[in-house]
Design a protein around this motif. Sequence first.
Motif, PDB file in Angstrom:
ATOM      1  N   LEU A  44       6.906 -26.616  -7.712  1.00 22.93           N
ATOM      2  CA  LEU A  44       6.283 -25.291  -7.615  1.00 22.93           C
ATOM      3  C   LEU A  44       6.993 -24.429  -6.583  1.00 22.93           C
ATOM      4  O   LEU A  44       7.205 -23.230  -6.796  1.00 22.93           O
ATOM      5  CB  LEU A  44       4.802 -25.420  -7.263  1.00 22.93           C
ATOM      6  CG  LEU A  44       3.878 -26.085  -8.272  1.00 22.93           C
ATOM      7  CD1 LEU A  44       2.412 -25.799  -7.919  1.00 22.93           C
ATOM      8  CD2 LEU A  44       4.164 -25.650  -9.699  1.00 22.93           C
ATOM      9  N   ARG A  45       7.348 -25.008  -5.455  1.00 21.02           N
ATOM     10  CA  ARG A  45       8.032 -24.246  -4.412  1.00 21.02           C
ATOM     11  C   ARG A  45       9.415 -23.779  -4.868  1.00 21.02           C
ATOM     12  O   ARG A  45       9.867 -22.689  -4.489  1.00 21.02           O
ATOM     13  CB  ARG A  45       8.152 -25.088  -3.139  1.00 21.02           C
ATOM     14  CG  ARG A  45       6.814 -25.310  -2.430  1.00 21.02           C
ATOM     15  CD  ARG A  45       6.940 -26.301  -1.275  1.00 21.02           C
ATOM     16  NE  ARG A  45       7.899 -25.874  -0.275  1.00 21.02           N
ATOM     17  CZ  ARG A  45       7.653 -25.000   0.699  1.00 21.02           C
ATOM     18  NH1 ARG A  45       6.448 -24.464   0.794  1.00 21.02           N
ATOM     19  NH2 ARG A  45       8.590 -24.667   1.574  1.00 21.02           N
ATOM     20  N   SER A  48       8.839 -20.828  -7.382  1.00 20.31           N
ATOM     21  CA  SER A  48       8.382 -19.590  -6.753  1.00 20.31           C
ATOM     22  C   SER A  48       9.345 -19.037  -5.708  1.00 20.31           C
ATOM     23  O   SER A  48       9.045 -18.027  -5.068  1.00 20.31           O
ATOM     24  CB  SER A  48       7.007 -19.802  -6.110  1.00 20.31           C
ATOM     25  OG  SER A  48       7.082 -20.719  -5.035  1.00 20.31           O
ATOM     26  N   ALA A  70      11.239 -15.298  -2.774  1.00 25.24           N
ATOM     27  CA  ALA A  70       9.801 -15.443  -3.019  1.00 25.24           C
ATOM     28  C   ALA A  70       9.071 -14.108  -2.976  1.00 25.24           C
ATOM     29  O   ALA A  70       8.133 -13.877  -3.755  1.00 25.24           O
ATOM     30  CB  ALA A  70       9.212 -16.405  -1.990  1.00 25.24           C
ATOM     31  N   MET A  73       8.802 -12.225  -6.306  1.00 27.47           N
ATOM     32  CA  MET A  73       8.183 -12.861  -7.463  1.00 27.47           C
ATOM     33  C   MET A  73       6.947 -12.126  -8.009  1.00 27.47           C
ATOM     34  O   MET A  73       6.770 -12.035  -9.230  1.00 27.47           O
ATOM     35  CB  MET A  73       7.809 -14.306  -7.142  1.00 27.47           C
ATOM     36  CG  MET A  73       9.008 -15.220  -6.942  1.00 27.47           C
ATOM     37  SD  MET A  73      10.021 -15.362  -8.435  1.00 27.47           S
ATOM     38  CE  MET A  73      11.192 -16.626  -7.895  1.00 27.47           C
ATOM     39  N   LEU A  78       4.766 -13.463 -11.257  1.00 28.84           N
ATOM     40  CA  LEU A  78       4.506 -14.842 -10.830  1.00 28.84           C
ATOM     41  C   LEU A  78       3.654 -14.833  -9.569  1.00 28.84           C
ATOM     42  O   LEU A  78       3.954 -14.124  -8.609  1.00 28.84           O
ATOM     43  CB  LEU A  78       5.827 -15.569 -10.567  1.00 28.84           C
ATOM     44  CG  LEU A  78       5.748 -17.058 -10.237  1.00 28.84           C
ATOM     45  CD1 LEU A  78       7.032 -17.762 -10.676  1.00 28.84           C
ATOM     46  CD2 LEU A  78       5.549 -17.300  -8.731  1.00 28.84           C
ATOM     47  N   HIS A  80       1.711 -17.681  -6.858  1.00 30.01           N
ATOM     48  CA  HIS A  80       1.707 -19.084  -6.435  1.00 30.01           C
ATOM     49  C   HIS A  80       0.539 -19.312  -5.484  1.00 30.01           C
ATOM     50  O   HIS A  80       0.441 -18.651  -4.451  1.00 30.01           O
ATOM     51  CB  HIS A  80       3.034 -19.394  -5.747  1.00 30.01           C
ATOM     52  CG  HIS A  80       3.189 -20.810  -5.302  1.00 30.01           C
ATOM     53  ND1 HIS A  80       4.272 -21.239  -4.562  1.00 30.01           N
ATOM     54  CD2 HIS A  80       2.427 -21.921  -5.474  1.00 30.01           C
ATOM     55  CE1 HIS A  80       4.163 -22.525  -4.300  1.00 30.01           C
ATOM     56  NE2 HIS A  80       3.037 -22.969  -4.835  1.00 30.01           N
ATOM     57  N   LEU A 156       0.891 -20.344 -10.666  1.00 34.00           N
ATOM     58  CA  LEU A 156       1.196 -21.686 -10.202  1.00 34.00           C
ATOM     59  C   LEU A 156       0.073 -22.143  -9.278  1.00 34.00           C
ATOM     60  O   LEU A 156      -0.232 -21.464  -8.287  1.00 34.00           O
ATOM     61  CB  LEU A 156       2.518 -21.720  -9.427  1.00 34.00           C
ATOM     62  CG  LEU A 156       3.755 -21.093 -10.085  1.00 34.00           C
ATOM     63  CD1 LEU A 156       4.961 -21.262  -9.173  1.00 34.00           C
ATOM     64  CD2 LEU A 156       4.021 -21.686 -11.445  1.00 34.00           C
TER      65      LEU A 156
END
Length: 234
Positions: A44-45, A48, A70, A73, A78, A80, A156
């Motif tokens: 996930l990291r 993102s 990041a 995003m 996106l 997270h 996410l």
Amino acid sequence: MLRIEGLTTSYGPVRALQDVSFTAERGKVTAVLGANGAGKTTLLRTISGLVRPDSGSVHLGEHDISRTPAEAMPALGLAHVPEGRGVITELTIAENLHLGGLGRGRKVTPGDLDRVYDLFPVLGERREARAHTLSGGERQMLVVGRALMAEPSLLLLDEPSLGLAQRITAQIFALLRDLVAEEGLTVLLVEQNARSALSLADHGVVLNLGRVVADDRAEVLAGDDQLRHAYLGF
């Protein structure tokens, strides 16, 4: 649609992901499962933009986001929600939610806030309360609501049920199911509770020591006794 191809990520000499490839279909829930240390959070990291991959690619729709920072995003759709229910405790619920809308490139409106309050009525009732007064379940609702303020196409979620009562987990999972069905949200869900995750998900990916060991429909994974006993713990 999220497409991962040949993704490899390392922390110094330690390789956390090795040649990971799979697809998360639009408007579906894809669960990423595996034991502690399998590489789920790193995945996930990396997606993102918090961690740079060594090689491979991440595509969100037509965009290659493999090297996107990041902070860019949210504008690409996106959001997270990391593990840990991180809220800014000194700020109110409403102020935390406002922060979630900053990255999308337009002003937050009262209607945006009302949408989250409709999804999580307890947040609406306590909108002026400071976040440090919230229970663990309420904080999880707040971090999910804050992510939704960015109007993401891809969400996410890292261990959303960790430390929560089963009733609260069921409530959050039911909300995710509704958002996917009604709004076409795509969800990539990392979850230690494999049984609960597979009951929610359409598709599942199982990681072991940074590699994909299974990639199939959720019901197929749930029905594979050998796979469950070897990697999923039930």
